[in-house]
Design a protein around this motif. Sequence first.
Motif, PDB file in Angstrom:
ATOM      1  N   PRO A 143       1.051  -1.605  -0.105  1.00  0.00           N
ATOM      2  CA  PRO A 143      -0.252   0.451   0.033  1.00  0.00           C
ATOM      3  C   PRO A 143       0.983   1.152   0.135  1.00  0.00           C
ATOM      4  O   PRO A 143       0.540   2.399  -0.591  1.00  0.00           O
ATOM      5  CB  PRO A 143      -0.918   0.246   1.190  1.00  0.00           C
ATOM      6  CG  PRO A 143      -0.874  -1.332   1.566  1.00  0.00           C
ATOM      7  CD  PRO A 143       0.431  -1.955   0.593  1.00  0.00           C
ATOM      8  N   SER A 144       1.988   1.321   0.400  1.00  0.00           N
ATOM      9  CA  SER A 144       2.276   2.510   1.060  1.00  0.00           C
ATOM     10  C   SER A 144       3.855   2.391   1.482  1.00  0.00           C
ATOM     11  O   SER A 144       4.048   1.513   2.732  1.00  0.00           O
ATOM     12  CB  SER A 144       2.096   3.397   2.385  1.00  0.00           C
ATOM     13  OG  SER A 144       0.484   4.131   1.702  1.00  0.00           O
ATOM     14  N   VAL A 145       5.000   3.125   0.548  1.00  0.00           N
ATOM     15  CA  VAL A 145       6.159   2.283   0.554  1.00  0.00           C
ATOM     16  C   VAL A 145       6.780   2.964   2.084  1.00  0.00           C
ATOM     17  O   VAL A 145       6.544   4.458   2.258  1.00  0.00           O
ATOM     18  CB  VAL A 145       7.015   3.133  -0.825  1.00  0.00           C
ATOM     19  CG1 VAL A 145       8.907   2.893   0.379  1.00  0.00           C
ATOM     20  CG2 VAL A 145       6.967   2.072  -1.237  1.00  0.00           C
ATOM     21  N   VAL A 180      -6.614  -2.950  -4.490  1.00  0.00           N
ATOM     22  CA  VAL A 180      -6.613  -3.953  -6.327  1.00  0.00           C
ATOM     23  C   VAL A 180      -5.422  -4.375  -7.087  1.00  0.00           C
ATOM     24  O   VAL A 180      -5.720  -5.522  -8.027  1.00  0.00           O
ATOM     25  CB  VAL A 180      -8.225  -3.409  -6.574  1.00  0.00           C
ATOM     26  CG1 VAL A 180      -8.576  -3.758  -8.054  1.00  0.00           C
ATOM     27  CG2 VAL A 180      -8.988  -2.988  -5.150  1.00  0.00           C
ATOM     28  N   ASP A 181      -4.735  -2.783  -7.825  1.00  0.00           N
ATOM     29  CA  ASP A 181      -4.012  -2.428  -8.654  1.00  0.00           C
ATOM     30  C   ASP A 181      -2.683  -3.545  -8.230  1.00  0.00           C
ATOM     31  O   ASP A 181      -2.413  -3.844  -9.370  1.00  0.00           O
ATOM     32  CB  ASP A 181      -3.425  -1.297  -8.522  1.00  0.00           C
ATOM     33  CG  ASP A 181      -4.344   0.053  -8.817  1.00  0.00           C
ATOM     34  OD1 ASP A 181      -5.585  -0.479  -9.668  1.00  0.00           O
ATOM     35  OD2 ASP A 181      -4.482   0.884  -8.453  1.00  0.00           O
ATOM     36  N   GLY A 182      -1.964  -3.395  -7.169  1.00  0.00           N
ATOM     37  CA  GLY A 182      -1.177  -4.808  -7.104  1.00  0.00           C
ATOM     38  C   GLY A 182      -1.749  -5.981  -6.635  1.00  0.00           C
ATOM     39  O   GLY A 182      -1.302  -7.447  -7.755  1.00  0.00           O
ATOM     40  N   GLU A 192       6.681  -5.705 -13.621  1.00  0.00           N
ATOM     41  CA  GLU A 192       7.478  -5.541 -13.124  1.00  0.00           C
ATOM     42  C   GLU A 192       7.203  -6.376 -11.376  1.00  0.00           C
ATOM     43  O   GLU A 192       7.951  -6.462 -10.807  1.00  0.00           O
ATOM     44  CB  GLU A 192       8.464  -4.405 -13.092  1.00  0.00           C
ATOM     45  CG  GLU A 192       7.550  -3.669 -11.960  1.00  0.00           C
ATOM     46  CD  GLU A 192       8.023  -1.865 -11.602  1.00  0.00           C
ATOM     47  OE1 GLU A 192       9.090  -1.919 -12.271  1.00  0.00           O
ATOM     48  OE2 GLU A 192       7.701  -0.984 -11.548  1.00  0.00           O
ATOM     49  N   ILE A 193       5.212  -6.482 -11.393  1.00  0.00           N
ATOM     50  CA  ILE A 193       5.476  -6.635 -10.201  1.00  0.00           C
ATOM     51  C   ILE A 193       5.817  -8.358  -9.945  1.00  0.00           C
ATOM     52  O   ILE A 193       4.619  -9.002 -10.655  1.00  0.00           O
ATOM     53  CB  ILE A 193       4.158  -6.380  -9.942  1.00  0.00           C
ATOM     54  CG1 ILE A 193       3.680  -4.817  -9.647  1.00  0.00           C
ATOM     55  CG2 ILE A 193       3.558  -7.094  -8.478  1.00  0.00           C
ATOM     56  CD1 ILE A 193       5.002  -4.474  -8.919  1.00  0.00           C
ATOM     57  N   TYR A 202      -7.546 -10.327  -0.873  1.00  0.00           N
ATOM     58  CA  TYR A 202      -6.987 -10.293  -1.421  1.00  0.00           C
ATOM     59  C   TYR A 202      -5.783 -11.359  -1.725  1.00  0.00           C
ATOM     60  O   TYR A 202      -5.915 -12.125  -2.672  1.00  0.00           O
ATOM     61  CB  TYR A 202      -6.401  -9.147  -2.146  1.00  0.00           C
ATOM     62  CG  TYR A 202      -7.226  -8.044  -1.534  1.00  0.00           C
ATOM     63  CD1 TYR A 202      -8.529  -8.045  -2.976  1.00  0.00           C
ATOM     64  CD2 TYR A 202      -7.496  -6.733  -0.818  1.00  0.00           C
ATOM     65  CE1 TYR A 202      -9.471  -6.632  -2.448  1.00  0.00           C
ATOM     66  CE2 TYR A 202      -8.438  -5.117  -1.002  1.00  0.00           C
ATOM     67  CZ  TYR A 202      -9.426  -5.883  -1.390  1.00  0.00           C
ATOM     68  OH  TYR A 202     -10.597  -4.918  -1.853  1.00  0.00           O
ATOM     69  N   GLN A 203      -5.730 -11.261  -0.467  1.00  0.00           N
ATOM     70  CA  GLN A 203      -4.826 -12.299  -0.231  1.00  0.00           C
ATOM     71  C   GLN A 203      -4.475 -14.481  -0.607  1.00  0.00           C
ATOM     72  O   GLN A 203      -4.049 -15.043  -1.120  1.00  0.00           O
ATOM     73  CB  GLN A 203      -3.718 -12.557   0.825  1.00  0.00           C
ATOM     74  CG  GLN A 203      -4.798 -12.715   2.196  1.00  0.00           C
ATOM     75  CD  GLN A 203      -4.002 -11.993   2.968  1.00  0.00           C
ATOM     76  OE1 GLN A 203      -3.036 -11.250   3.464  1.00  0.00           O
ATOM     77  NE2 GLN A 203      -4.639 -12.758   4.847  1.00  0.00           N
TER      78      GLN A 203
END
Length: 335
Positions: A143-145, A180-182, A192-193, A202-203
């Motif tokens: 979600p956030s680096v 969702v995007d991940g 690249e992901i 999601y997992q």
Amino acid sequence: MKFHKVSFAILAAALVAFGVPAKAEVSEVRVAKQLGISYLPLMYMENLGLLEKHAKAQGIADLKITWSTFTGGGPMNDALISGNLHFASGGVGPFATLWDRTRGSLGVKGVTAMNSMPLYLNTRNPNVKTIKDFTPKDKIALPSVKVSIQAVTLQMAAEQAFGEGNHGRLDALTVSMGHVDGMAALLSGAGEITAHFTSPPYQYQELAQPGIRRVLSSYEVLGGPATFNVVWTTTKFREANPKVYKAFLAAFEEAIDLINKDKRAAAENYLKWSKEKDTVENIYKILNDPEIEYTTTPKNVMKYVDFLHKVGTLKAKPASWKEMFFPEVHHLPGS
């Protein structure tokens, strides 16, 4: 005509006695949530009008509730600081960071924990069995680096795997993306992901797809169940709006009770309100996972906080979890 001085206390008593109203509480409450089944209590509050219900019980009629959805804790914290948000919700990482930054000013503290849930780091790279197998060719969506609870958990795992002081070993591989995007990036098989550190549901949806495997669970890193999400607000808001605050906590507790009493209905409601494409059976199975619990009790919060202080993210180190939460939840067996 001679006037006599009247003490402030006597004047205040007179105003109350004659029905002169004190400063009114807010007429609109702005609440934020994020995506995923972990935010189900807030979804109950929004869709069943629970906050409005409990506000009326406190004598506040026609309270307007504005709901917002964010993809990470960072922007939500900015909104809270600017006064554009009253109640924020998210992982322990963003919450602890803002608690530390606002000590002595806004005084951000936790209202309540929301749940205990494991977070999975999944991958589609067949060569990655543990986090030691990641190479510069891999990119990990979260979600956030550096700020999200997934990012903090990854740092803790990196230090456990590579040794003291190596908590940032995998930071360069991380990319900020909403859940969702991940998931979409991971499952596409292109780009690249190659890994995604995410949350329920999601997992589990990822693991149901061919070629996706779990590399890590946050419970393995923490040594047991841990709080995933927290609700927080400012001391200023709580003190200025005691009835609204009490109504919010009562509404939240009712939402928790409703979920725990009927998990099948909770599964149905989640799909109806989120409009996600899944089956009731799949969501019901997730809700019945013994590792998943909707609870107001903070669990293992201090393990995250101690780590964040050790690596310098937090300047202050609380004596206990209670220092970070408002007193209404201090009776709970937190940690």
